[in-house]
Design a protein around this motif. Sequence first.
Motif, PDB file in Angstrom:
ATOM      1  N   LEU A   1      53.941  41.145 -65.234  1.00  0.00           N
ATOM      2  CA  LEU A   1      53.211  42.000 -64.685  1.00  0.00           C
ATOM      3  C   LEU A   1      51.574  41.554 -65.102  1.00  0.00           C
ATOM      4  O   LEU A   1      50.810  41.912 -63.978  1.00  0.00           O
ATOM      5  CB  LEU A   1      53.310  43.458 -65.586  1.00  0.00           C
ATOM      6  N   THR A   2      51.437  41.340 -66.121  1.00  0.00           N
ATOM      7  CA  THR A   2      50.070  40.745 -66.564  1.00  0.00           C
ATOM      8  C   THR A   2      49.532  39.626 -65.592  1.00  0.00           C
ATOM      9  O   THR A   2      48.413  39.563 -65.031  1.00  0.00           O
ATOM     10  CB  THR A   2      49.718  40.576 -68.044  1.00  0.00           C
ATOM     11  N   LEU A   3      50.515  38.509 -65.491  1.00  0.00           N
ATOM     12  CA  LEU A   3      50.343  37.324 -64.914  1.00  0.00           C
ATOM     13  C   LEU A   3      49.968  37.759 -63.187  1.00  0.00           C
ATOM     14  O   LEU A   3      49.301  36.795 -62.570  1.00  0.00           O
ATOM     15  CB  LEU A   3      51.330  36.543 -64.963  1.00  0.00           C
ATOM     16  N   SER A   4      50.857  38.557 -62.787  1.00  0.00           N
ATOM     17  CA  SER A   4      50.629  38.911 -61.457  1.00  0.00           C
ATOM     18  C   SER A   4      49.230  39.683 -61.136  1.00  0.00           C
ATOM     19  O   SER A   4      48.635  39.462 -60.189  1.00  0.00           O
ATOM     20  CB  SER A   4      52.022  39.817 -60.636  1.00  0.00           C
ATOM     21  N   ALA A   5      49.004  40.691 -61.913  1.00  0.00           N
ATOM     22  CA  ALA A   5      47.728  41.298 -61.792  1.00  0.00           C
ATOM     23  C   ALA A   5      46.662  40.650 -62.039  1.00  0.00           C
ATOM     24  O   ALA A   5      45.348  40.670 -61.333  1.00  0.00           O
ATOM     25  CB  ALA A   5      47.747  42.700 -62.720  1.00  0.00           C
ATOM     26  N   TYR A   6      46.635  39.631 -62.726  1.00  0.00           N
ATOM     27  CA  TYR A   6      45.490  38.753 -63.114  1.00  0.00           C
ATOM     28  C   TYR A   6      45.470  37.083 -62.664  1.00  0.00           C
ATOM     29  O   TYR A   6      45.354  36.297 -63.184  1.00  0.00           O
ATOM     30  CB  TYR A   6      45.189  38.600 -64.699  1.00  0.00           C
ATOM     31  N   LYS A   7      46.284  37.108 -61.471  1.00  0.00           N
ATOM     32  CA  LYS A   7      46.792  35.985 -60.915  1.00  0.00           C
ATOM     33  C   LYS A   7      45.444  34.984 -60.672  1.00  0.00           C
ATOM     34  O   LYS A   7      44.339  35.599 -60.141  1.00  0.00           O
ATOM     35  CB  LYS A   7      47.382  36.043 -59.570  1.00  0.00           C
ATOM     36  N   GLU A   8      45.324  33.755 -61.159  1.00  0.00           N
ATOM     37  CA  GLU A   8      44.336  32.816 -61.189  1.00  0.00           C
ATOM     38  C   GLU A   8      42.909  33.387 -62.052  1.00  0.00           C
ATOM     39  O   GLU A   8      41.924  32.763 -61.841  1.00  0.00           O
ATOM     40  CB  GLU A   8      43.730  32.592 -59.547  1.00  0.00           C
ATOM     41  N   ARG A   9      43.413  34.387 -62.908  1.00  0.00           N
ATOM     42  CA  ARG A   9      42.165  34.902 -63.681  1.00  0.00           C
ATOM     43  C   ARG A   9      42.565  35.063 -65.085  1.00  0.00           C
ATOM     44  O   ARG A   9      41.940  35.646 -65.935  1.00  0.00           O
ATOM     45  CB  ARG A   9      41.672  36.477 -63.075  1.00  0.00           C
ATOM     46  N   VAL A  10      43.627  34.069 -65.435  1.00  0.00           N
ATOM     47  CA  VAL A  10      43.956  34.182 -66.771  1.00  0.00           C
ATOM     48  C   VAL A  10      43.765  32.556 -67.259  1.00  0.00           C
ATOM     49  O   VAL A  10      44.269  31.604 -66.593  1.00  0.00           O
ATOM     50  CB  VAL A  10      45.321  34.423 -67.285  1.00  0.00           C
ATOM     51  N   LEU A  11      43.013  32.338 -68.189  1.00  0.00           N
ATOM     52  CA  LEU A  11      42.817  30.985 -68.639  1.00  0.00           C
ATOM     53  C   LEU A  11      43.079  30.808 -70.007  1.00  0.00           C
ATOM     54  O   LEU A  11      42.868  31.573 -70.839  1.00  0.00           O
ATOM     55  CB  LEU A  11      40.994  30.664 -68.557  1.00  0.00           C
ATOM     56  N   ASN A  12      43.689  29.549 -70.485  1.00  0.00           N
ATOM     57  CA  ASN A  12      44.116  29.239 -71.731  1.00  0.00           C
ATOM     58  C   ASN A  12      43.481  27.466 -71.867  1.00  0.00           C
ATOM     59  O   ASN A  12      43.313  27.180 -71.010  1.00  0.00           O
ATOM     60  CB  ASN A  12      45.537  28.990 -71.670  1.00  0.00           C
ATOM     61  N   VAL A  13      43.163  27.668 -73.234  1.00  0.00           N
ATOM     62  CA  VAL A  13      42.825  26.528 -73.752  1.00  0.00           C
ATOM     63  C   VAL A  13      43.956  25.652 -74.639  1.00  0.00           C
ATOM     64  O   VAL A  13      44.551  26.557 -75.440  1.00  0.00           O
ATOM     65  CB  VAL A  13      41.231  26.260 -74.559  1.00  0.00           C
ATOM     66  N   HIS A  14      44.164  24.431 -74.445  1.00  0.00           N
ATOM     67  CA  HIS A  14      45.224  23.908 -75.070  1.00  0.00           C
ATOM     68  C   HIS A  14      44.738  22.568 -75.757  1.00  0.00           C
ATOM     69  O   HIS A  14      43.800  21.773 -75.009  1.00  0.00           O
ATOM     70  CB  HIS A  14      46.354  23.579 -73.942  1.00  0.00           C
ATOM     71  N   PRO A  15      44.953  22.188 -76.816  1.00  0.00           N
ATOM     72  CA  PRO A  15      44.583  21.019 -77.806  1.00  0.00           C
ATOM     73  C   PRO A  15      45.085  19.699 -77.290  1.00  0.00           C
ATOM     74  O   PRO A  15      45.380  18.826 -78.080  1.00  0.00           O
ATOM     75  CB  PRO A  15      44.544  21.438 -79.255  1.00  0.00           C
ATOM     76  N   SER A  16      45.197  19.532 -76.099  1.00  0.00           N
ATOM     77  CA  SER A  16      45.804  18.254 -75.612  1.00  0.00           C
ATOM     78  C   SER A  16      45.168  18.044 -74.301  1.00  0.00           C
ATOM     79  O   SER A  16      44.809  18.814 -73.617  1.00  0.00           O
ATOM     80  CB  SER A  16      47.186  17.821 -75.643  1.00  0.00           C
ATOM     81  N   LEU A  17      45.370  16.579 -73.736  1.00  0.00           N
ATOM     82  CA  LEU A  17      44.965  16.454 -72.469  1.00  0.00           C
ATOM     83  C   LEU A  17      46.346  16.717 -71.565  1.00  0.00           C
ATOM     84  O   LEU A  17      47.014  15.797 -71.238  1.00  0.00           O
ATOM     85  CB  LEU A  17      44.538  15.154 -72.105  1.00  0.00           C
TER      86      LEU A  17
END
Length: 198
Positions: A95-111
Amino acid sequence: MKIGFLSSHGGSTARAVVAACAAGELDATPALLISNNSASAVMRWAAEINLPRLHLSGAAYPDAAELDAAILKSLRAHQVDTVILSGYMRELGPLTLSAYKERVLNVHPSLLPKYGGRGMYGDLVHAAVLAAGERVSGATVHQVEAGIDEGPIVAQSRVAVLPDDTVASLRARVQASEGPLMIQALGALSAARETPAC
Protein backbone atom coordinates in the motif's frame (compact mmCIF):
# COMPACT_ATOMS: atom_id res chain seq x y z
CA MET A 1 8.80 18.78 -0.36
CA LYS A 2 7.49 17.34 2.91
CA ILE A 3 9.63 14.48 4.11
CA GLY A 4 8.70 11.50 6.22
CA PHE A 5 11.42 9.30 7.72
CA LEU A 6 11.30 5.65 8.67
CA SER A 7 14.14 4.51 10.89
CA SER A 8 14.91 1.74 13.36
CA HIS A 9 18.09 2.79 15.17
CA GLY A 10 20.30 5.89 15.02
CA GLY A 11 18.90 7.56 11.91
CA SER A 12 22.15 9.20 10.81
CA THR A 13 20.79 10.01 7.35
CA ALA A 14 17.59 11.46 8.78
CA ARG A 15 19.68 13.68 11.04
CA ALA A 16 21.79 14.91 8.12
CA VAL A 17 18.71 15.71 6.04
CA VAL A 18 17.01 17.60 8.88
CA ALA A 19 20.20 19.60 9.45
CA ALA A 20 20.36 20.46 5.74
CA CYS A 21 16.74 21.66 5.85
CA ALA A 22 17.46 23.81 8.91
CA ALA A 23 20.54 25.31 7.25
CA GLY A 24 18.63 26.17 4.07
CA GLU A 25 20.69 23.75 2.01
CA LEU A 26 17.61 21.75 1.08
CA ASP A 27 14.21 23.25 0.28
CA ALA A 28 12.15 20.73 2.24
CA THR A 29 10.27 20.33 5.50
CA PRO A 30 10.79 17.36 7.84
CA ALA A 31 7.23 16.31 8.68
CA LEU A 32 7.30 12.97 10.51
CA LEU A 33 9.47 10.19 11.88
CA ILE A 34 8.11 6.66 12.13
CA SER A 35 10.12 4.04 13.99
CA ASN A 36 9.44 0.40 14.74
CA ASN A 37 11.74 0.71 17.77
CA SER A 38 10.31 2.87 20.58
CA ALA A 39 13.64 2.83 22.47
CA SER A 40 15.76 3.87 19.49
CA ALA A 41 18.18 6.78 19.52
CA VAL A 42 16.36 8.27 16.52
CA MET A 43 13.12 8.49 18.54
CA ARG A 44 14.93 10.32 21.36
CA TRP A 45 16.49 12.68 18.82
CA ALA A 46 13.11 13.41 17.20
CA ALA A 47 11.69 14.28 20.62
CA GLU A 48 14.61 16.66 21.28
CA ILE A 49 14.03 18.58 18.03
CA ASN A 50 10.21 18.43 18.23
CA LEU A 51 9.87 16.40 15.04
CA PRO A 52 6.51 14.59 15.10
CA ARG A 53 7.18 10.92 15.78
CA LEU A 54 5.21 7.70 15.88
CA HIS A 55 6.04 4.21 17.05
CA LEU A 56 4.46 1.76 14.59
CA SER A 57 5.66 -1.82 14.88
CA GLY A 58 4.72 -5.43 14.51
CA ALA A 59 4.03 -5.57 18.25
CA ALA A 60 1.01 -3.30 17.87
CA TYR A 61 0.20 -4.47 14.34
CA PRO A 62 1.07 -8.18 14.06
CA ASP A 63 -0.73 -8.31 10.72
CA ALA A 64 1.65 -6.89 8.08
CA ALA A 65 -1.21 -5.46 6.03
CA GLU A 66 -2.52 -3.55 9.04
CA LEU A 67 0.95 -2.14 9.76
CA ASP A 68 1.27 -1.10 6.12
CA ALA A 69 -2.11 0.66 6.29
CA ALA A 70 -1.17 2.41 9.55
CA ILE A 71 2.09 3.68 8.06
CA LEU A 72 0.34 4.99 4.96
CA LYS A 73 -2.40 6.65 7.00
CA SER A 74 0.19 8.37 9.20
CA LEU A 75 2.25 9.62 6.26
CA ARG A 76 -0.85 11.04 4.60
CA ALA A 77 -2.07 12.63 7.84
CA HIS A 78 1.21 14.57 8.00
CA GLN A 79 0.99 15.47 4.27
CA VAL A 80 4.24 13.67 3.51
CA ASP A 81 5.10 13.58 -0.20
CA THR A 82 8.57 12.01 -0.02
CA VAL A 83 9.68 9.11 2.19
CA ILE A 84 13.23 8.36 3.30
CA LEU A 85 14.32 5.07 4.82
CA SER A 86 17.18 5.76 7.22
CA GLY A 87 18.24 2.38 8.53
CA TYR A 88 14.68 1.06 8.57
CA MET A 89 14.87 -2.66 9.27
CA ARG A 90 11.53 -3.71 7.81
CA GLU A 91 10.15 -4.07 4.31
CA LEU A 92 7.57 -1.48 3.33
CA GLY A 93 4.21 -2.93 2.38
CA PRO A 94 2.49 -2.71 -1.03
CA LEU A 95 0.00 0.00 0.00
CA THR A 96 2.73 2.45 1.00
CA LEU A 97 4.96 1.55 -1.95
CA SER A 98 2.08 2.04 -4.39
CA ALA A 99 0.96 5.34 -2.88
CA TYR A 100 4.52 6.70 -2.88
CA LYS A 101 5.75 5.10 -6.09
CA GLU A 102 9.14 6.60 -7.10
CA ARG A 103 9.00 8.80 -3.97
CA VAL A 104 10.55 6.41 -1.43
CA LEU A 105 14.34 6.59 -1.17
CA ASN A 106 16.66 4.30 0.77
CA VAL A 107 20.36 4.58 1.48
CA HIS A 108 22.34 1.34 1.53
CA PRO A 109 25.99 1.05 2.70
CA SER A 110 27.45 -0.52 -0.44
CA LEU A 111 27.69 0.04 -4.17
CA LEU A 112 24.54 -1.77 -5.19
CA PRO A 113 23.91 -4.22 -6.72
CA LYS A 114 26.95 -5.54 -4.83
CA TYR A 115 26.38 -6.56 -1.20
CA GLY A 116 22.65 -5.95 -1.20
CA GLY A 117 19.64 -8.14 -0.55
CA ARG A 118 18.36 -10.13 2.40
CA GLY A 119 20.84 -10.41 5.25
CA MET A 120 23.04 -7.59 3.93
CA TYR A 121 22.73 -4.66 6.31
CA GLY A 122 24.92 -2.61 8.62
CA ASP A 123 28.21 -4.14 9.68
CA LEU A 124 27.44 -7.36 7.79
CA VAL A 125 27.85 -5.39 4.56
CA HIS A 126 31.20 -3.90 5.58
CA ALA A 127 32.47 -7.29 6.79
CA ALA A 128 31.55 -8.84 3.44
CA VAL A 129 33.29 -6.04 1.53
CA LEU A 130 36.48 -6.55 3.56
CA ALA A 131 36.34 -10.34 3.28
CA ALA A 132 36.06 -10.06 -0.50
CA GLY A 133 39.15 -7.85 -0.70
CA GLU A 134 37.30 -4.99 -2.41
CA ARG A 135 39.30 -1.84 -3.00
CA VAL A 136 36.28 0.44 -3.26
CA SER A 137 33.00 0.53 -1.37
CA GLY A 138 30.51 3.33 -0.81
CA ALA A 139 26.84 4.09 -0.46
CA THR A 140 23.83 3.93 -2.76
CA VAL A 141 20.60 5.90 -2.75
CA HIS A 142 17.90 4.05 -4.65
CA GLN A 143 14.17 4.17 -5.19
CA VAL A 144 12.46 1.54 -3.08
CA GLU A 145 10.44 -1.17 -4.76
CA ALA A 146 9.16 -4.52 -3.52
CA GLY A 147 12.10 -6.68 -2.47
CA ILE A 148 15.23 -5.99 -0.45
CA ASP A 149 17.51 -3.28 -1.87
CA GLU A 150 15.61 -3.34 -5.16
CA GLY A 151 14.75 -0.33 -7.31
CA PRO A 152 16.51 2.12 -9.64
CA ILE A 153 19.77 3.62 -8.41
CA VAL A 154 19.55 7.39 -7.93
CA ALA A 155 23.06 8.24 -6.71
CA GLN A 156 26.23 6.59 -5.42
CA SER A 157 29.26 7.70 -3.46
CA ARG A 158 32.57 5.85 -3.69
CA VAL A 159 34.79 5.29 -0.65
CA ALA A 160 38.25 3.74 -0.86
CA VAL A 161 38.82 0.58 1.17
CA LEU A 162 42.16 1.02 2.93
CA PRO A 163 44.61 -1.84 3.59
CA ASP A 164 44.27 -1.51 7.37
CA ASP A 165 40.49 -1.01 7.42
CA THR A 166 38.35 -2.67 10.04
CA VAL A 167 34.58 -2.95 9.92
CA ALA A 168 34.37 0.05 12.25
CA SER A 169 36.71 2.29 10.26
CA LEU A 170 35.08 1.43 6.93
CA ARG A 171 31.61 1.93 8.42
CA ALA A 172 32.58 5.38 9.69
CA ARG A 173 33.73 6.58 6.26
CA VAL A 174 30.82 5.07 4.34
CA GLN A 175 28.31 6.42 6.85
CA ALA A 176 29.85 9.89 6.58
CA SER A 177 29.08 9.84 2.85
CA GLU A 178 25.45 8.70 3.23
CA GLY A 179 23.91 11.95 4.47
CA PRO A 180 25.45 14.18 1.79
CA LEU A 181 24.50 11.61 -0.84
CA MET A 182 20.85 11.59 0.26
CA ILE A 183 20.79 15.40 0.37
CA GLN A 184 22.16 15.47 -3.18
CA ALA A 185 19.52 12.98 -4.32
CA LEU A 186 16.71 14.93 -2.66
CA GLY A 187 17.92 18.19 -4.20
CA ALA A 188 17.86 16.61 -7.66
CA LEU A 189 14.41 15.15 -7.01
CA SER A 190 13.08 18.52 -5.86
CA ALA A 191 14.55 20.29 -8.90
CA ALA A 192 13.04 17.69 -11.25
CA ARG A 193 9.58 18.24 -9.75
CA GLU A 194 9.86 21.99 -10.21
CA THR A 195 10.94 21.73 -13.87
CA PRO A 196 7.89 22.06 -16.13
CA ALA A 197 7.38 19.35 -18.72
CA CYS A 198 8.12 20.36 -22.31
